[in-house]
Design a protein around this motif. Structure first.
Motif, short mmCIF file in Angstrom:
data_model
loop_
_atom_site.label_atom_id
_atom_site.label_comp_id
_atom_site.label_asym_id
_atom_site.label_seq_id
_atom_site.Cartn_x
_atom_site.Cartn_y
_atom_site.Cartn_z
N VAL A 1 0.31 -4.46 -10.09
CA VAL A 1 0.87 -3.13 -10.35
C VAL A 1 0.08 -2.24 -11.32
CG1 VAL A 1 2.21 -4.11 -12.42
CG2 VAL A 1 3.32 -2.01 -11.18
N VAL A 2 0.06 -1.02 -10.86
CA VAL A 2 -0.70 0.02 -11.70
C VAL A 2 0.56 1.13 -12.07
CG1 VAL A 2 -2.87 -0.30 -11.09
CG2 VAL A 2 -1.62 1.17 -9.86
N GLU A 3 0.33 1.64 -13.12
CA GLU A 3 1.15 3.00 -13.61
C GLU A 3 0.43 4.34 -13.74
OE1 GLU A 3 3.87 1.50 -16.53
OE2 GLU A 3 4.91 0.56 -15.18
N ASN A 4 0.85 5.17 -14.28
CA ASN A 4 0.09 6.52 -14.73
C ASN A 4 -0.31 7.03 -13.18
OD1 ASN A 4 -0.96 8.93 -15.84
ND2 ASN A 4 -2.54 7.61 -16.89
N VAL A 5 0.72 7.19 -12.14
CA VAL A 5 0.23 7.17 -10.70
C VAL A 5 -0.43 8.55 -10.46
CG1 VAL A 5 1.54 7.50 -8.37
CG2 VAL A 5 2.30 5.73 -10.32
N THR A 6 -0.02 9.52 -11.13
CA THR A 6 -0.53 11.02 -10.88
C THR A 6 -1.93 10.98 -11.21
OG1 THR A 6 1.64 11.99 -11.46
CG2 THR A 6 -0.29 13.34 -11.40
N LYS A 7 -2.41 10.37 -12.15
CA LYS A 7 -3.86 10.32 -12.62
C LYS A 7 -4.50 9.41 -11.64
CE LYS A 7 -7.28 8.84 -16.16
NZ LYS A 7 -8.14 8.18 -14.97
N ILE B 1 6.12 0.78 1.47
CA ILE B 1 7.55 0.46 1.40
C ILE B 1 7.84 1.02 -0.20
CG2 ILE B 1 9.31 -1.21 1.26
CD1 ILE B 1 5.99 -2.39 2.53
N TRP B 2 8.87 1.94 0.18
CA TRP B 2 9.34 2.70 -1.01
C TRP B 2 10.76 1.83 -1.81
CZ3 TRP B 2 8.83 5.50 -5.32
CH2 TRP B 2 9.89 6.13 -6.01
N SER C 1 5.27 13.04 -3.47
CA SER C 1 6.60 13.67 -3.08
C SER C 1 7.76 12.92 -3.78
CB SER C 1 6.68 14.14 -1.91
OG SER C 1 6.98 12.88 -0.83
N PHE C 2 7.54 11.63 -3.79
CA PHE C 2 8.60 10.52 -4.08
C PHE C 2 8.67 10.48 -5.52
CE2 PHE C 2 8.50 9.46 0.11
CZ PHE C 2 9.58 8.99 0.48
N LYS C 3 7.76 10.98 -6.34
CA LYS C 3 7.66 10.74 -7.97
C LYS C 3 7.72 9.44 -8.31
CE LYS C 3 9.11 15.41 -8.99
NZ LYS C 3 9.04 16.08 -7.87
N PRO C 4 6.92 8.77 -7.83
CA PRO C 4 6.85 7.38 -8.08
C PRO C 4 6.17 6.99 -9.52
CG PRO C 4 4.87 7.68 -6.95
CD PRO C 4 5.61 8.90 -6.83
N GLU C 5 6.60 5.87 -10.12
CA GLU C 5 6.23 5.43 -11.42
C GLU C 5 5.46 4.43 -11.55
OE1 GLU C 5 9.83 4.80 -13.88
OE2 GLU C 5 10.59 6.87 -13.30
N ARG D 1 11.08 2.38 -8.99
CA ARG D 1 10.76 3.60 -8.49
C ARG D 1 9.29 3.45 -8.25
NH1 ARG D 1 13.28 7.65 -7.28
NH2 ARG D 1 11.69 8.78 -7.85
N GLY D 2 8.67 2.54 -7.29
CA GLY D 2 7.67 2.18 -7.08
C GLY D 2 7.22 1.77 -5.34
N PHE D 3 5.92 2.15 -5.07
CA PHE D 3 5.64 1.92 -3.64
C PHE D 3 5.06 0.83 -3.68
CE2 PHE D 3 5.99 6.58 -2.50
CZ PHE D 3 6.79 6.28 -1.22
#
Length: 319
Positions: free
Chosen positions: A236-242, A171-172, A223-227, A177-179
């Protein structure tokens, strides 16, 4: 074990509260209460044993049960959806939102129950999950890929996210800005957070682990560029790309460690030890000082399920 009469809950911002459902141990599984403009949704339902905690949180915060519009399990595995029917009985205005491949199993959970009892036995299933209740079909919304539901002045968008299971959506939530990722962004227990950041690893629970589909899901997420990502296991976790890169690497490692064991004698035990060694190496790389015995203890449940799921994958006929 936490014995507080109210659920341990952490407000994360954006109207989102993480609620520990205390499955197996604290810090293993959670549900999210999402509130926007006086309307609410539960993302995940946990097990029937945790439903009183969810209802207690509503009461503590002065939220009428009629204000809950949706109950949204990301997929039908019982640690996510086992309590959905019991929770729905207590929320008169709510609709259950389900993946197209999973909806029928929540309307009639007999196959889910039979499958779990075949693996664990009837008594163990009752102990782990409690009552697994049917949900009237007229109260179910089937949310296919791209489905959008309003929540207050915001909206929740559903995307199909296979890899862990074919009946899995995420769920976006543009507001945060999160899934909400269920199991398809892996598992990351806060016990393991350390100087190198979170430890994130795949969950290959039987019976629909599909690594190639999972790689596609990771691409879709990014593709959604989530934060941030709101994990069911855990928080919750961040630094999504890594973390997405870490999870992709972990999936490759799981395939690489399992494949040579396809015809190995005592394969299950070999997979268990390979998974344990993989976790220990990853945690060492992140700078964790947790003793090996404690790592094995905390991961024992997941390691067993991951080994079972990898065996199902290894035995699947080639396409």
């Amino acid at each position: 074990m936490n014995t507080s009469p109210l659920p341990p809950a952490q407000d994360l911002g954006w109207g989102i509260t993480c609620i520990d459902t205390l499955q197996e141990r604290p810090g293993l599984a959670c549900c999210y209460l999402v509130g926007r403009d006086g309307e609410y949704a539960f993302v995940e339902a946990g097990t029937a044993h945790g439903v009183p905690r969810l209802l207690a949180l509503l009461a503590e915060r002065g939220i009428a049960r009629e204000q809950v519009r949706y109950v949204i399990p990301t997929h039908v595995h019982l640690d996510h959806a086992g309590g959905a029917g019991v929770l729905m009985r207590e929320l008169p205005a709510a609709r259950l939102v389900a993946h197209p491949r999973g909806a029928r199993h929540l309307i009639d959970p007999s196959k889910l129950i039979a499958g779990a009892e075949a693996v664990y036995g009837k008594a163990a299933v009752a102990q782990m999950y409690g009552e697994i209740a049917a949900i009237p079909e007229e109260r179910v919304i089937v949310a296919g890929d791209g489905h959008v539901l309003p929540l207050g002045r915001s909206e929740l968008r559903f995307i199909d996210t296979p890899g862990h299971a074919r009946h899995h959506f995420s769920i976006w939530d543009a507001s945060s800005r999160g899934f909400f990722t269920g199991d398809t962004f892996g598992l990351s227990y806060r016990d393991f957070d350390g100087p190198g950041g979170p430890y994130l690893f795949p969950t290959t629970t039987p019976v629909q682990f599909e690594p190639e589909a999972w790689f596609g899901t990771l691409d879709r997420y990014l593709s959604f560029k989530p934060e941030r990502m709101f994990l069911t296991h855990f928080s919750v976790v961040e630094n999504v790309t890594k973390l997405a890169a870490d999870l992709r690497e972990g999936l490759h490692r799981y395939v690489a460690l399992a494949t040579p064991l396809r015809t190995a004698p005592q394969r299950h035990g070999a997979l268990l030890e390979a998974l344990n060694q993989d976790a220990l190496a990853a945690l060492k790389k992140l700078g964790s000082a947790m003793p090996e015995a404690r790592v094995r203890e905390l991961l024992a449940f997941d390691t067993e399920l991951n080994a079972q799921g990898l065996e199902v994958w290894l035995d699947r006929p080639a396409a």
